[in-house]
Scaffold this active site. Structure first.
Site, short mmCIF file in Angstrom:
data_model
loop_
_atom_site.label_atom_id
_atom_site.label_comp_id
_atom_site.label_asym_id
_atom_site.label_seq_id
_atom_site.Cartn_x
_atom_site.Cartn_y
_atom_site.Cartn_z
N SER A 1 2.98 85.90 6.22
CA SER A 1 2.11 86.81 5.48
C SER A 1 2.41 88.29 5.69
CB SER A 1 0.65 86.56 5.88
OG SER A 1 0.41 87.01 7.20
N LYS A 2 3.40 88.61 6.51
CA LYS A 2 3.64 90.02 6.83
C LYS A 2 4.51 90.68 5.75
CE LYS A 2 1.59 88.85 10.72
NZ LYS A 2 0.15 88.95 10.93
N HIS A 3 4.76 91.99 5.90
CA HIS A 3 5.51 92.70 4.85
C HIS A 3 6.89 92.08 4.60
CE1 HIS A 3 2.57 95.85 5.98
NE2 HIS A 3 2.73 96.30 4.75
N ARG B 1 6.62 87.17 -2.54
CA ARG B 1 7.58 87.36 -1.46
C ARG B 1 8.88 87.89 -2.06
NH1 ARG B 1 5.54 87.88 3.32
NH2 ARG B 1 5.14 89.55 1.84
#
Ligand SMILES: *Cc1c(COP(=O)(O)O)cnc(C)c1O
Length: 419
Positions: A206-208, A31
């Site tokens: 979990s996204k960009h 992240r």
């Protein structure tokens, strides 16, 4: 005969290609959360304004996101699912009206259709991408169709230019689910999310980019934007002085804490996507020559939320599930099929578990007919899930060595399965 050791599959007792963890979206290793987000949180906490109806962060995030996408309006909400619900609510279907969507997606695409008492109609997908197939969508249009809800699966561009023409020809709305598709570009160069009437994004872990949870809708249509904004805030028109509630809606507000984190994440997005693209190129070069394995046909616009590989089980010597199992044993995070079953085969739809025992709106009336979510409804989607789709976890922090381990493991499994 293969001997034990390096060439023997880890599944059969050989040495795994990889024993250390990869950078992952599930923790700090994969992240882009750091000092900027901590500073943002401190700023909000010290202001004492944690709610978007009084603090500035959420409204500023909306302006920044709209500018980032070069579009008139952005509306924040509490999740990607909420964002999609805003979009469906802005379409304002009558109960039993139909919205055409894809069977290979997160449930967050489909549940808002039902929540708003419309009927999800599933079209089949393209065998090379898993994205909606234009001809199948065209076949599913009826006089009750009010919208098409298309997903850019794994960040690969769906055929939205053609779908927009189809929607316009029928006077219906095109909603783009871009939860996996930040900065995805369609072949004509436009950003995914700006081709349809509304684009929807997620800020889930979990996204960009992430704020834990959160959602954003974009549109150039001020009436749709206003309706979405009202729907996320109890139908309360805060731009007037009236305490009134204009239509049935709910509270899907983003908090100022999440908005501040999202604002800190946004400047990092372009770097996240370009790093994922570079890493993907490196893997694609290795996979291209392997018989029966098809890496993404990327014209440069894909944003690689995950890295999908479509396989021909005969030529590749095994199904996607065989591959995923063998790769997992090699220490490579991989998944066969992406879903256990197409969304239309889940209990909420098959058993019509909606409102009490009514089955509403999956009954007639209000539906034109009771929808039949049978196995075989979308054969290409079912075949992808059952046999042909491998998805690899993907991340902006993957080093060349990480990618080389993945490539090496896939080549090793391919060799063992095809020899
Ligand atoms: C993640 C996702 C959603 C739902 O987003 P949440 O923020 O988890 O509610 C919807 N559609 C797709 C394609 C997704 O990947």
């Amino acid at each position: 005969m293969r001997q034990g050791g390096k060439d023997e599959l880890a599944l059969d007792g050989g040495t795994p290609v990889r024993t250390s963890a990869f950078p992952s979206v599930s923790n700090a290793s994969g992240r882009t959360l750091g000092q900027e987000e901590l500073d943002a949180l401190r700023r909000v906490i010290e202001s004492g304004q944690l709610n978007s109806t009084i603090g500035p962060e959420t409204r500023v995030l909306e302006g920044e996101f709209a500018d980032y996408y070069g579009i008139g309006h952005a509306v924040a909400s509490s999740s990607g699912t909420a964002a999609l619900h805003l979009a469906v609510a802005a379409v304002d279907p009558d109960p039993g009206d139909e919205i055409i969507t894809t069977p290979i997606t997160d449930a967050g695409t489909v549940l808002p259709i039902l929540m708003q008492n419309a009927v999800p109609v599933f079209a089949d997908v393209d065998p090379t991408t898993g994205n909606l197939d234009l001809a199948s969508v065209r076949d599913r249009i009826t006089p009750r169709t009010r919208a098409i809800l298309v997903v850019h699966l794994f960040g690969a561009p769906a055929p939205v230019a053609a779908l927009r023409r189809l929607a316009d020809a029928h006077g219906i709305v095109l909603i783009e689910d871009c939860a996996q598709a930040y900065l995805t570009r369609v072949p004509d160069g436009r950003l995914a999310g700006t081709v349809g009437h509304i684009g929807c994004f997620s800020l889930q872990q979990s996204k960009h980019i992430t704020a834990g949870d959160g959602g954003l809708c974009i549109t150039d249509d001020p009436a749709l934007a206003r309706r979405m904004r009202l729907f996320a805030d109890k139908g309360w028109p805060r731009d007037t002085d009236e305490r009134t509630h204009l239509f049935l809606s709910t509270n899907y507000r983003l908090t100022e804490l999440q908005a501040a984190v999202a604002r800190a994440q946004l400047p990092k997005l372009a770097g996240v996507v370009s790093a994922r693209r570079e890493a993907a190129k490196r893997l694609t070069a290795v996979l291209e020559p392997l018989a029966g394995l098809m890496p993404p046909l990327d014209g440069g616009g894909m944003s690689y939320w995950l890295y999908p590989v479509i396989i021909d089980p005969d030529a590749a010597g095994g199904s996607c599930h065989d591959y995923a199992k063998a790769l997992a044993a090699e220490g490579i995070p991989a998944n066969g099929g992406y879903l256990t079953r197409p969304v239309y085969r889940t209990p909420v739809l098959v058993e019509r578990r909606t409102y009490g025992t009514s089955g509403y709106p999956l009954c007639s009336p209000p539906a034109r007919e009771v929808p039949d979510y049978r196995a075989g409804l979308c054969p290409t989607a079912e075949q992808l899930i059952a046999e042909r789709l491998i998805v690899l976890q993907w991340n902006e922090r993957y080093t060349d060595d990480d990618v080389d381990d993945i490539a090496h493991a896939i080549a090793k499994v391919h060799r063992a399965f095809t020899e």
